[in-house]
Design an enzyme around this catalytic site. Structure first.
Site, PDB file in Angstrom:
ATOM      1  N   ARG A   1       0.969  -1.241  -0.061  1.00  0.00           N
ATOM      2  CA  ARG A   1       0.050  -0.098  -0.074  1.00  0.00           C
ATOM      3  C   ARG A   1       1.122   1.111   0.080  1.00  0.00           C
ATOM      4  NH1 ARG A   1      -1.543   2.150   4.453  1.00  0.00           N
ATOM      5  NH2 ARG A   1      -0.066   1.954   6.102  1.00  0.00           N
TER       6      ARG A   1
ATOM      7  N   ARG B   1      -2.430  10.729   1.941  1.00  0.00           N
ATOM      8  CA  ARG B   1      -3.219  11.527   3.193  1.00  0.00           C
ATOM      9  C   ARG B   1      -3.783  12.793   2.370  1.00  0.00           C
ATOM     10  NH1 ARG B   1       1.951  12.781   7.033  1.00  0.00           N
ATOM     11  NH2 ARG B   1       2.352  10.484   7.642  1.00  0.00           N
TER      12      ARG B   1
ATOM     13  N   ARG C   1      21.502  -5.206   1.907  1.00  0.00           N
ATOM     14  CA  ARG C   1      21.148  -4.137   0.770  1.00  0.00           C
ATOM     15  C   ARG C   1      22.125  -2.866   1.430  1.00  0.00           C
ATOM     16  NH1 ARG C   1      17.126  -1.017  -0.452  1.00  0.00           N
ATOM     17  NH2 ARG C   1      15.610  -1.624   1.341  1.00  0.00           N
TER      18      ARG C   1
ATOM     19  N   ARG D   1      19.172  10.478  -2.434  1.00  0.00           N
ATOM     20  CA  ARG D   1      18.593  11.456  -2.011  1.00  0.00           C
ATOM     21  C   ARG D   1      20.020  12.517  -1.524  1.00  0.00           C
ATOM     22  NH1 ARG D   1      16.283   9.662   3.871  1.00  0.00           N
ATOM     23  NH2 ARG D   1      18.205   8.537   4.629  1.00  0.00           N
TER      24      ARG D   1
ATOM     25  N   GLU E   1      23.241  10.189  -1.259  1.00  0.00           N
ATOM     26  CA  GLU E   1      23.266   8.746  -1.096  1.00  0.00           C
ATOM     27  C   GLU E   1      22.850   8.029  -2.467  1.00  0.00           C
ATOM     28  OE1 GLU E   1      20.304   7.755   1.938  1.00  0.00           O
ATOM     29  OE2 GLU E   1      21.058   9.194   3.297  1.00  0.00           O
TER      30      GLU E   1
ATOM     31  N   TYR F   1      15.833  -6.112  10.563  1.00  0.00           N
ATOM     32  CA  TYR F   1      15.713  -4.526  10.608  1.00  0.00           C
ATOM     33  C   TYR F   1      15.098  -3.946  11.645  1.00  0.00           C
ATOM     34  CZ  TYR F   1      15.630   0.430   9.386  1.00  0.00           C
ATOM     35  OH  TYR F   1      15.779   1.517   9.519  1.00  0.00           O
TER      36      TYR F   1
ATOM     37  N   ASP G   1      14.176  -0.632  13.723  1.00  0.00           N
ATOM     38  CA  ASP G   1      14.337   0.851  13.923  1.00  0.00           C
ATOM     39  C   ASP G   1      15.122   1.115  15.494  1.00  0.00           C
ATOM     40  OD1 ASP G   1      13.581   2.352  11.687  1.00  0.00           O
ATOM     41  OD2 ASP G   1      11.590   2.052  12.278  1.00  0.00           O
TER      42      ASP G   1
END
Ligand SMILES: Cc1cc2nc3c(=O)[nH]c(=O)nc-3n(C[C@H](O)[C@H](O)[C@H](O)COP(=O)(O)OP(=O)(O)OC[C@H]3O[C@@H](n4cnc5c(N)ncnc54)[C@H](O)[C@@H]3O)c2cc1C
Length: 371
Positions: A170, A174, A247, A278, A304, A352, A354
């Site tokens: 998805r 917003r 990665r 970016r 990056e 992974y 956070d």
């Protein structure tokens, strides 16, 4: 003899070390890098805290973790609001009313929803066969072409038509004027940098840097009752079952002789022609969007680039596919048989995490170990 040898001075190791010391245990922390803080390490350049291993924004909904970590740092009010640059056209991210107004001139949420629906219908995709079709069926052609296609192709190094559709289940859309990227109750950057925050966690604890545990494993094992290992699980077993894949990202840092380069911490280049994904301008993590940052005459930016990972490169993101999942499960079985070693953190658990999740995981382990 120490109660705990902690391998890795990243967030997991530092939280465990702090809690173990508080519980009256003797602790030694070692790290093979020349610095503490693992991947959240920030280094001062021209008065700016540069996020050396990639931009890190703390965000969480976990009140326990927020209350815990704010004991060690004051957090500023930074809100992640990246900007997309498509051939010089600037759009707000994540996709919201500002984005839709710029893209189509629509003013109300109803008009924006109608426009997306119109484009989805026109594309006529019922069963998406690849990422391109999946994205178009979710948000229509314009957003896909300008804001998703180029960025995703650079990230994965392959055309969207060759990427599986499941990568984007998805896409957050917003219908409000809200540029805050994270849906988190708490968000910010530690004032003074992450390194200072980790130094506060490690206050009063013996830390030895430039020490590779695996090079002197027997010697180190003999020094402690238990080992908390936050290095790579496959490296621990000398890759005997094979190498887990990651990665990677390559950073190109530059100090510029101007106070303000892009006016925002993160600008994503969403066209396919620009080779970087970016640019991060580090000073805006610290100073907000006010005038204060302009007191510094220089600025530091990082371009990056997505890059293919090969063994020996810095491991960044674990690859959560079936092949690597199965290999990790085999290593985990071996790890469970190690009598005095506990594997934790993003490399030890090949997960992974956070920052908030890694802190929560370390605190859980403390409850089990130190109760
Ligand atoms: C590019 C990038 C961007 C990210 N951005 C965010 C973000 O915005 N927000 C967020 O919440 N999270 C972010 N994260 C995730 C965050 O970096 C992790 O949650 C956190 O750093 C994990 O901490 P850790 O202690 O498990 O691992 P690490 O920080 O990797 O620490 C492990 C330490 O162990 C040491 N070590 C390894 N092997 C040995 C050995 N043999 N001997 C001695 N020492 C050893 C390493 O040198 C390292 O210092 C990002 C991750 C990446 C890769």
């Amino acid at each position: 003899m120490y109660d705990y040898l902690i391998v890795g001075a990243g967030l997991y190791g530092a939280v465990f070390a702090h809690e173990a010391k508080k519980a009256g245990k003797s602790v030694l922390v070692i790290d093979k890098r020349p610095n503490i803080a693992g991947n959240v390490y920030t280094e001062k350049v021209e008065g700016i805290n540069v996020h050396k291993y990639g931009a890190h924004i703390f965000h969480t909904n976990n009140k326990k973790v927020w209350n815990y970590i704010t004991q060690f740092a004051e957090f500023n009010r930074f809100t992640n609001s990246p900007v997309a640059n498509y051939h010089g056209e600037l759009y707000s991210l994540p996709f919201n009313m500002y984005t839709f107004n710029k893209m189509w001139g629509v003013v109300t949420p109803e008009e924006a929803a109608d426009k997306i629906e119109e484009q989805r219908k026109a594309a006529g995709i019922t069963e998406p066969k690849n990422l391109e079709e999946q994205a178009i069926s979710l948000v229509g052609t314009d957003i896909y072409e300008k804001l998703i296609k180029g960025y995703t192709e650079k990230q994965w190094g392959r055309p969207c038509t060759e990427l599986p559709s499941f990568i984007i289940k998805r896409l957050p859309v917003r219908l409000t004027f809200d540029n805050n990227y994270f849906n988190a109750l708490y968000q910010g950057i530690p004032v003074g940098g992450y390194t200072k925050m980790v130094a506060n966690l490690l206050d009063g604890i013996e830390v030895r840097l430039n020490e590779d545990y695996l090079e002197k494993k027997a010697e180190y094992d003999a020094m402690a009752e238990k080992v908390i290992y936050t290095g790579a699980i496959d490296a621990y077993f000398d890759y005997k079952l094979g190498t887990l894949e990651y990665r990677s990202v390559r950073f190109e840092n530059e100090t510029l002789d101007k106070p303000n380069f892009q006016g925002n911490a993160a600008v994503n280049y969403t066209d396919v022609e620009t080779p970087w994904t970016r640019i991060i301008e580090h000073k805006w993590f610290e100073f907000g969007k006010d005038e204060e940052g302009n007191d510094l005459p220089k600025t530091v930016i990082s371009r990056e680039y997505s890059s293919e990972w090969k063994p020996g490169d810095e491991p960044y993101y674990p690859v959560n596919d079936e092949k690597n999942g199965q290999l990790y499960a085999q290593y985990k079985e071996l790890a469970e048989k190690e009598p005095k070693v506990i594997f934790g953190g993003r490399l030890g658990e090949y997960k992974y995490y956070d920052m908030d999740a890694v802190i929560a995981s370390a605190l859980d382990m403390c409850e089990k170990q130190l109760a």
